[in-house]
Design a protein around this motif. Structure first.
Motif, PDB file in Angstrom:
ATOM      1  N   LYS A  53      -2.385  -0.362   2.132  1.00 21.22           N
ATOM      2  CA  LYS A  53      -1.574   0.151   1.017  1.00 21.22           C
ATOM      3  C   LYS A  53      -2.111  -0.200  -0.364  1.00 21.22           C
ATOM      4  O   LYS A  53      -1.972   0.585  -1.303  1.00 21.22           O
ATOM      5  N   GLU A 107      10.432  -3.489   4.422  1.00 19.25           N
ATOM      6  CA  GLU A 107      10.695  -3.508   2.979  1.00 19.25           C
ATOM      7  C   GLU A 107       9.435  -3.148   2.194  1.00 19.25           C
ATOM      8  O   GLU A 107       9.473  -2.357   1.248  1.00 19.25           O
ATOM      9  N   TRP A 109       6.836  -1.429   3.129  1.00 22.78           N
ATOM     10  CA  TRP A 109       6.387  -0.043   3.288  1.00 22.78           C
ATOM     11  C   TRP A 109       7.017   0.864   2.236  1.00 22.78           C
ATOM     12  O   TRP A 109       6.454   1.912   1.888  1.00 22.78           O
ATOM     13  N   LYS A 110       8.168   0.485   1.722  1.00 22.27           N
ATOM     14  CA  LYS A 110       8.866   1.311   0.733  1.00 22.27           C
ATOM     15  C   LYS A 110       8.278   1.158  -0.676  1.00 22.27           C
ATOM     16  O   LYS A 110       8.640   1.907  -1.578  1.00 22.27           O
ATOM     17  N   ASP A 112       4.982   0.671  -3.485  1.00 20.47           N
ATOM     18  CA  ASP A 112       3.617   1.146  -3.720  1.00 20.47           C
ATOM     19  C   ASP A 112       3.064   0.497  -4.987  1.00 20.47           C
ATOM     20  O   ASP A 112       3.809   0.011  -5.835  1.00 20.47           O
TER      21      ASP A 112
END
Length: 286
Positions: A53, A107, A109-110, A112
């Motif tokens: 990410k 959490e 993953w939400k 960026d």
């Protein structure tokens, strides 16, 4: 920042310490091996998530170190338990670690960009603080096998380095954030200055237009005054011409009256010969 994963580990380790203080049974080597391996594997999973990410070079470098170091320590742990013929034993602490880590990954993953980087590194700082504390106060003292204890002590030194590295990255992210805020503020200030300069240029342009309009108004007023003077002169001339016209009309009427008198006289002489007229006119008084 309250981190679920760290909170769960801290609670478990606190309970373990309290139980030991009261003379309760210490965790077995099998349980300790499972807890240590699970903690390392969970940090590997978190690091892989960060690598997938994050675009921040410092965060990615840290995560790559986590994968490399925890993989190496876990390999040594597996080799050791095989050598000792010890089977890692699943336990409530391992279960709590796995659940808390899954919740934390969900959490993250939400998030960026900078938000993810900040949250991931903050969790790593808290995670290593808690795991290192658990190693020092519970796992290492509870390990009965010298080789297992030695491996945990080696792991502790590595993980303490991880904690320091995470703190350095967190500080760098904070500096970058402050620098970004300053850059944004500077950009906003520069934008404001540009807007102010544009407004001043517009004001100058409007003032120039105002001056031009003022000149045009002055010219228009001058033209109006000239036209008014011409109108007065024309009115005067009209009045004079009107007087002349009235005089001509009077002269015409006088001439017409004289013509009428002459016409009447001519009518009276109608039929009289010219010689009789002349005799009567010029010789009748003699």
């Amino acid at each position: 920042m309250l981190v679920r994963l760290s909170t769960a580990i801290a609670a478990i380790c606190t309970l373990s310490g309290a139980a030991l203080a009261q003379g309760a049974a210490k965790p077995t080597d099998s349980q300790i091996a499972h807890i240590a391996y699970t903690a390392g594997q969970l940090d590997i999973d978190a690091a892989k998530q960060a690598i997938s990410k994050s675009t921040n070079k410092d965060v990615r470098a840290f995560a790559e170190d986590m994968v490399r170091d925890h993989t190496a320590v876990n390999k040594q742990a597996l080799d050791l338990v095989k050598k000792l013929k010890v089977t890692p034993k699943d336990n409530d602490t391992s279960h709590a670690l796995i659940k808390a880590a899954a919740d934390k990954r969900a959490e993250l993953w939400k998030l960026d960009g900078a938000e993810f980087d900040k949250a991931y590194i903050a969790n790593e700082v808290a995670y290593h603080q808690t795991v290192n504390g658990a190693l020092e106060t519970t796992l290492i003292p509870s390990a009965s096998n010298p080789e297992l204890r030695s491996l945990l002590q080696t792991g502790l030194k590595i993980f303490q380095g991880h904690q320091q590295h995470a703190e350095e990255v967190a500080a760098a992210l904070k500096r970058d954030q402050l620098a970004g805020s300053q850059t944004q503020s500077q950009s906003a200030s520069e934008a404001s200055e540009r807007q102010l300069a544009a407004m001043q240029a517009k004001i100058q342009e409007l003032n120039s237009e105002k001056d031009q309009l003022a000149d045009q108004i002055a010219q228009a007023r001058s033209a109006i005054e000239t036209a008014e003077r011409k109108l007065v002169a024309a009115t005067t001339q009209v009045q004079e011409l009107t007087k002349e016209k009235d005089g001509l009309v009077a002269d015409k009427e006088s001439a017409q009256a004289q013509a009428n008198v002459l016409r009447d006289k001519l009518r009276a002489l109608d039929g009289e010969s010219i010689f009789g007229f002349i005799k009567r006119r010029y010789f009748s008084q003699k």
